[in-house]
Motif scaffolding. Structure first.
Motif, mmCIF file in Angstrom:
data_model
loop_
_atom_site.group_PDB
_atom_site.id
_atom_site.type_symbol
_atom_site.label_atom_id
_atom_site.label_comp_id
_atom_site.label_asym_id
_atom_site.label_seq_id
_atom_site.Cartn_x
_atom_site.Cartn_y
_atom_site.Cartn_z
ATOM 1 N N PRO A 1 0.667 -1.147 -0.179
ATOM 2 C CA PRO A 1 0.144 -0.066 -0.009
ATOM 3 C C PRO A 1 1.030 1.183 0.082
ATOM 4 O O PRO A 1 1.982 1.248 0.733
ATOM 5 C CB PRO A 1 -0.745 -0.006 1.258
ATOM 6 N N ASP A 2 0.360 2.159 -0.706
ATOM 7 C CA ASP A 2 0.988 3.514 -0.648
ATOM 8 C C ASP A 2 0.471 4.597 0.159
ATOM 9 O O ASP A 2 -0.733 4.410 0.307
ATOM 10 C CB ASP A 2 1.125 4.085 -2.160
ATOM 11 N N LYS A 3 0.996 5.464 0.814
ATOM 12 C CA LYS A 3 0.287 6.548 1.461
ATOM 13 C C LYS A 3 -0.343 7.519 0.428
ATOM 14 O O LYS A 3 0.527 8.179 -0.321
ATOM 15 C CB LYS A 3 1.122 7.000 2.598
ATOM 16 N N VAL A 4 -1.467 8.046 0.706
ATOM 17 C CA VAL A 4 -1.867 9.338 -0.145
ATOM 18 C C VAL A 4 -2.279 10.350 1.219
ATOM 19 O O VAL A 4 -2.955 9.795 2.016
ATOM 20 C CB VAL A 4 -3.081 8.919 -0.931
ATOM 21 N N LYS B 1 -4.382 8.207 4.042
ATOM 22 C CA LYS B 1 -4.962 6.849 3.506
ATOM 23 C C LYS B 1 -4.155 6.120 2.743
ATOM 24 O O LYS B 1 -3.104 6.357 2.156
ATOM 25 C CB LYS B 1 -6.174 7.265 2.542
ATOM 26 N N ARG B 2 -4.197 4.825 3.030
ATOM 27 C CA ARG B 2 -3.392 3.835 2.480
ATOM 28 C C ARG B 2 -4.023 3.219 1.137
ATOM 29 O O ARG B 2 -5.311 2.953 1.284
ATOM 30 C CB ARG B 2 -3.018 2.790 3.307
ATOM 31 N N VAL B 3 -3.502 3.273 -0.135
ATOM 32 C CA VAL B 3 -4.219 2.700 -1.154
ATOM 33 C C VAL B 3 -3.247 1.769 -1.795
ATOM 34 O O VAL B 3 -2.138 1.886 -1.761
ATOM 35 C CB VAL B 3 -4.430 3.977 -2.360
ATOM 36 N N LYS B 4 -4.008 0.800 -2.622
ATOM 37 C CA LYS B 4 -3.024 -0.246 -3.295
ATOM 38 C C LYS B 4 -3.485 0.260 -4.800
ATOM 39 O O LYS B 4 -4.322 -0.331 -5.416
ATOM 40 C CB LYS B 4 -3.685 -1.627 -3.035
ATOM 41 N N PRO B 5 -2.177 0.640 -5.463
ATOM 42 C CA PRO B 5 -2.479 1.006 -6.962
ATOM 43 C C PRO B 5 -2.419 -0.267 -7.618
ATOM 44 O O PRO B 5 -1.949 -1.229 -7.291
ATOM 45 C CB PRO B 5 -1.314 1.923 -6.999
ATOM 46 N N GLU B 6 -3.294 -0.201 -8.654
ATOM 47 C CA GLU B 6 -3.263 -1.269 -9.797
ATOM 48 C C GLU B 6 -1.956 -1.452 -10.324
ATOM 49 O O GLU B 6 -1.170 -0.302 -10.672
ATOM 50 C CB GLU B 6 -4.338 -1.116 -10.624
#
Length: 94
Positions: free
Chosen positions: A36-39, A86-91
């Motif tokens: 996960p990346d942080k945004v 927010k943590r997101v999982k980029p495609e």
């Protein structure tokens, strides 16, 4: 297969005993190549506008209101800011 690390202690002194080596547990590596990346979202405006935006994003299912920071003053009259991390999982890109 977990590995361990042994810490070497200093040479014994006449004034103290040397403790036994310490065994540290290993932290397993994750197998997923996509972490996960942080945004970080920064919202600036009046307190009413920020509260409206936070509630609107919650209604849309994007973030919980408690995930946002408390309103912070910006030093400008009538303006505050709120922060959401927010943590997101980029495609994966192909």
């Amino acid at each position: 297969m977990p590995t361990t690390i042994e810490l070497q202690t200093a040479a014994p002194s006449a004034l103290r005993d040397v403790p036994a080596p310490v065994v540290l547990p290993t932290i397993p590596a994750t197998t997923s190549p996509f972490q996960p990346d942080k945004v970080r979202h920064l919202v600036f405006g009046t307190l009413a506008a920020i509260q409206f935006t936070i509630k609107d994003l919650h209604k849309r299912g994007y973030a919980e209101p408690n995930d946002w920071s408390q309103p912070l003053t910006t030093g400008r009259p009538g303006e505050v800011m709120a922060i959401l991390t927010k943590r997101v999982k980029p495609e994966p890109q192909t």
